[in-house]
Design a protein around this motif. Structure first.
Motif, short mmCIF file in Angstrom:
data_model
loop_
_atom_site.label_atom_id
_atom_site.label_comp_id
_atom_site.label_asym_id
_atom_site.label_seq_id
_atom_site.Cartn_x
_atom_site.Cartn_y
_atom_site.Cartn_z
N SER A 47 0.84 -1.21 0.00
CA SER A 47 0.00 0.00 0.00
C SER A 47 0.87 1.25 0.00
O SER A 47 0.53 2.24 -0.66
CB SER A 47 -0.93 0.00 1.21
N ASP A 58 1.16 7.01 2.63
CA ASP A 58 0.48 5.78 3.03
C ASP A 58 -0.46 6.08 4.19
O ASP A 58 -0.30 7.06 4.90
CB ASP A 58 1.54 4.75 3.45
N ASP A 60 -4.38 4.87 4.23
CA ASP A 60 -5.79 5.00 3.83
C ASP A 60 -6.11 6.34 3.18
O ASP A 60 -7.24 6.83 3.25
CB ASP A 60 -6.72 4.79 5.04
N GLU A 87 -5.15 -1.86 3.06
CA GLU A 87 -5.05 -1.09 4.30
C GLU A 87 -6.26 -1.38 5.20
O GLU A 87 -6.59 -2.52 5.44
CB GLU A 87 -4.90 0.40 3.99
#
Length: 271
Positions: A47, A58, A60, A87
């Protein structure tokens, strides 16, 4: 020719029950194709790497549409199973998370990581339940790897972390999780205890303190992920080359360790 998604999903599940699955996490179609060409049995995204490649931090914060587009690009470029680091699902609404994951399945993903972070385990359980119902409707046996941050975030005192991890594992398994990801876990005795009692294939995150894959397999570990380390190392190398060139314009270091253009271009022929 691309392989059927249902076949890839079945293969991905099987890989967690036959030895130790090594995942060198990619961040775009090019890195995924390169890793596949080196003999990877399956592909995973990082992610952090995906977010950085789009200019986002990184955590969300990557727009879901960009994540889905990246996954679609990767699926087009490879022929092995792909699992996506989702995530926390980019929402606290379990229905919205299931919709996001459905979008990932629609473009070819057969697995996801979903983390609890610092939130109540009840929320991750609800997300897992919604996702599993959605994947069943889509006819794909999605491999859902539930990540718990008990070790990574120190959510319990050191002497209580095995117990806390196992308690969460039991809840996530009951909600429908297929695997357990415990980043930050490196101790042999604790790893063996969690691997034997969690009731789910155990995934660890690569760390210098961990032994070889051969040894980890004897501990009961079934999956080892590189995480963002490969992407981070790539940025370090890029920074060194770019800063040197910007400093003095010397062309020689740029191509000293470069993969030949023709070799890289050939990786993508027919994709």
């Amino acid at each position: 020719m691309s392989r059927p998604q249902t076949e890839l999903a079945t293969q991905f599940h099987a890989l967690h029950h036959d030895g130790l699955l090594l995942l060198a996490n990619a961040w775009d179609a090019g890195s995924a194709r390169m890793i596949e060409s080196l003999g990877a049995k399956a592909m995973a995204t990082t992610s952090a790497g995906v977010a950085w490649s789009h200019g986002y931090p990184d955590g969300d914060l990557l727009p879901v549409r960009r994540l889905v587009a990246t996954v679609a690009d990767i699926v087009r470029a490879i022929q092995i199973p792909l699992t996506v680091d989702a995530e926390g699902g980019y929402s606290d609404d379990p229905a919205a998370v299931a919709e996001t994951v459905s979008g990932l399945i629609d473009v070819g993903a057969v697995g996801i990581n979903l983390e609890d972070g610092g939130q109540d385990p009840d929320l991750l359980c609800a997300k897992i339940e919604h996702i599993k119902r959605a994947s069943a409707r889509l006819g794909i046996a999605l491999y859902l790897n539930a990540r718990t941050d008990v070790y990574l975030r120190g959510l319990a005192p050191p002497e209580q972390r095995v117990e806390a991890t196992l308690a969460r594992a039991a809840r996530y398994r009951a909600a429908g999780a297929d695997g357990l990801f415990v980043p930050g876990l490196t101790d042999e005795a604790q790893t063996r205890a969690i691997a034997s009692e969690a009731g789910l294939p155990l995934n660890l995150l690569a760390r210098p303190a961990l032994p070889s894959a051969e040894v980890l397999q004897t501990w009961g570990v079934r999956r080892l992920s590189a995480g963002s380390d490969i992407a981070q190392s790539m940025y370090t190398r890029m920074s060194a080359l770019a800063s040197g060139f910007l400093r003095d314009g010397d062309s020689r270091p740029l191509g000293a360790d470069a993969t030949p253009y023709s070799q890289l271009n050939a990786l993508f022929e027919g994709r």
